[in-house]
Design an enzyme around this catalytic site. Structure first.
Site, short mmCIF file in Angstrom:
data_model
loop_
_atom_site.label_atom_id
_atom_site.label_comp_id
_atom_site.label_asym_id
_atom_site.label_seq_id
_atom_site.Cartn_x
_atom_site.Cartn_y
_atom_site.Cartn_z
N ARG A 59 1.40 -1.45 0.13
CA ARG A 59 -0.41 -0.07 -0.12
C ARG A 59 1.17 1.52 -0.08
O ARG A 59 0.58 2.48 -0.77
CB ARG A 59 -0.86 -0.14 0.83
CG ARG A 59 -1.87 -0.24 0.91
CD ARG A 59 -2.95 -1.89 1.53
NE ARG A 59 -3.91 -2.06 0.19
CZ ARG A 59 -3.52 -3.28 0.02
NH1 ARG A 59 -2.43 -4.41 0.42
NH2 ARG A 59 -4.13 -3.67 -1.32
N ASN A 90 -8.91 8.10 6.93
CA ASN A 90 -7.70 7.22 5.88
C ASN A 90 -5.66 7.31 6.66
O ASN A 90 -5.71 8.15 6.62
CB ASN A 90 -7.89 8.30 4.14
CG ASN A 90 -8.99 7.65 4.07
OD1 ASN A 90 -9.85 7.28 4.78
ND2 ASN A 90 -9.46 8.21 2.73
N HIS A 107 -6.29 6.84 12.08
CA HIS A 107 -6.23 5.60 12.36
C HIS A 107 -4.48 5.31 11.70
O HIS A 107 -4.00 4.40 11.05
CB HIS A 107 -6.94 4.26 11.40
CG HIS A 107 -8.49 4.74 11.80
ND1 HIS A 107 -9.28 4.17 11.32
CD2 HIS A 107 -8.45 4.98 13.00
CE1 HIS A 107 -10.17 3.84 12.03
NE2 HIS A 107 -10.18 4.71 13.30
N GLY A 173 -17.07 9.70 1.53
CA GLY A 173 -16.89 8.98 1.72
C GLY A 173 -16.28 7.73 2.70
O GLY A 173 -15.06 7.04 2.54
P1 NAD Z 1 -15.53 1.56 3.30
O1 NAD Z 1 -14.59 1.12 2.82
O2 NAD Z 1 -16.31 0.73 5.51
O3 NAD Z 1 -15.97 2.61 2.91
C1 NAD Z 1 -15.72 2.92 2.03
C2 NAD Z 1 -17.08 4.39 1.36
O4 NAD Z 1 -16.66 4.87 0.75
C3 NAD Z 1 -19.00 3.88 1.51
O5 NAD Z 1 -20.13 4.46 2.24
C4 NAD Z 1 -18.42 3.91 0.19
O6 NAD Z 1 -19.71 3.81 -0.57
C5 NAD Z 1 -17.64 4.57 -0.87
N1 NAD Z 1 -17.70 5.65 -1.56
C6 NAD Z 1 -16.67 4.63 -2.60
N2 NAD Z 1 -16.73 5.46 -3.58
C7 NAD Z 1 -16.85 6.30 -3.81
C8 NAD Z 1 -16.06 7.83 -4.04
N3 NAD Z 1 -15.64 7.94 -4.93
N4 NAD Z 1 -16.61 8.90 -3.65
C9 NAD Z 1 -17.31 8.81 -2.32
N5 NAD Z 1 -17.69 7.74 -1.69
C10 NAD Z 1 -17.92 6.87 -1.94
O7 NAD Z 1 -13.96 2.89 3.88
P2 NAD Z 1 -13.76 3.63 5.45
O8 NAD Z 1 -15.58 4.47 6.28
O9 NAD Z 1 -12.88 4.62 5.52
O10 NAD Z 1 -13.37 2.76 7.11
C11 NAD Z 1 -12.79 2.09 6.52
C12 NAD Z 1 -11.36 2.02 7.31
O11 NAD Z 1 -10.44 1.77 6.59
C13 NAD Z 1 -10.87 3.54 7.99
O12 NAD Z 1 -10.53 3.31 9.31
C14 NAD Z 1 -9.16 3.27 7.13
O13 NAD Z 1 -8.72 3.53 8.20
C15 NAD Z 1 -9.41 1.89 6.02
N6 NAD Z 1 -8.97 2.52 4.64
C16 NAD Z 1 -8.59 3.99 4.23
C17 NAD Z 1 -7.84 3.63 3.06
C18 NAD Z 1 -7.36 4.69 2.39
O14 NAD Z 1 -6.36 5.45 3.36
N7 NAD Z 1 -7.10 5.69 1.06
C19 NAD Z 1 -8.23 3.16 2.30
C20 NAD Z 1 -9.54 2.12 2.45
C21 NAD Z 1 -9.65 1.76 4.31
#
Ligand code: NAD
Length: 238
Positions: A59, A90, A107, A173
């Protein structure tokens, strides 16, 4: 001079989806390739350290080749007109790279590593990898400085206080299914304005515990299109 309104953006994996980073729960997301138990729990960190290091190495390497998108950029641009704070779940650094000045990572951060035994012994490693046998200054194995399932969320209290202070709270998101982080959304003042940007409606369960959230406005769009809509609403009218 009148006080600038304070906006808090509470963001999750969905804001970085259009930058090419998989979310956790959507179809094709990270949990279809790995289980939470294998790579994202405190137990996995101790029992399958190498697998967890590799998961986060992949990642971190990918993050180095990823760019912020328009949604991250518009949040940063709002600093011209508002007092803006970002509280993100994130672990990526796309808010910072888009120019946001006040970012709290609930996180943890992919670009940091810490000692297995003491999370306060932490340093930046950018987009590089860590291997078994690479040690922190206390002689313990280095690990990603991220909060895994089953671990404390040290920035939770600070984030709660910030939420209480906001005039406008924008949730972008996030599925709001990871606790205790999700509860933060309910900590805003009753008088705050709430917006949820997500192609899917989220937060309905939270509304049972925090009825003032039922007045939230939903922008049922992806983050970039949703932020464009919100930006013109806020800058033209607020
Ligand atoms: P999640 O995967 O549970 O939910 C993602 C949400 O984003 C969903 O509700 C979905 O409908 C929405 N979504 C998808 N594509 C979208 C877009 N283009 N625009 C807006 N919304 C969109 O993720 P979460 O709620 O952040 O929780 C999960 C955990 O995942 C967090 O604690 C985080 O630490 C971690 N995480 C982080 C990353 C990152 O740093 N980018 C990536 C994956 C997971």
């Amino acid at each position: 001079m009148a006080r600038r309104k304070k906006i808090i953006f509470f963001t999750g994996a969905g804001i970085s989806q259009e930058s090419g980073i998989d979310t956790f729960r959507d179809s094709g997301g990270i949990w279809e390739q790995h289980t939470i138990e294998q790579v994202a729990t405190a137990t996995a960190m101790y029992e399958n350290t190498e697998t967890v290091l590799e998961f986060f190495n992949d990642r971190r390497l990918a993050l180095g080749n990823t760019l912020p998108n328009k949604a991250h950029e518009l949040i940063a641009k709002l600093e011209e007109d508002f007092d803006v704070e970002v509280i993100t779940q994130n672990v990526d650094d796309l808010h910072e790279r888009a120019g946001s000045s006040n970012v709290t990572h609930l996180h943890g951060e992919l670009t940091k590593v810490c000692s297995m035994k003491n999370h306060k012994i932490s340093h930046d490693i950018g987009y590089n990898t860590i291997r078994m046998g690479e040690l922190a200054s206390d002689g313990e194995q280095l690990r990603p400085d991220v909060v895994l399932f089953g671990e404390d969320v040290p920035k939770l209290e600070v984030a709660q206080t910030k939420m209480w202070d906001a005039d406008i709270i924008v949730v972008v998101g996030t599925s709001l299914s990871v606790y205790p982080a999700a509860n933060l959304v309910g900590y805003g003042k009753n008088s705050a304005k709430y917006y949820f940007i997500n192609p899917e409606k989220t937060g309905e369960t939270l509304m049972y515990s925090y009825p003032h959230l039922s007045k939230a406005k939903f922008i049922l769009k992806k983050a970039t299109a949703g932020m464009e809509e919100l930006y013109s609403k806020l800058v033209d009218k607020e």
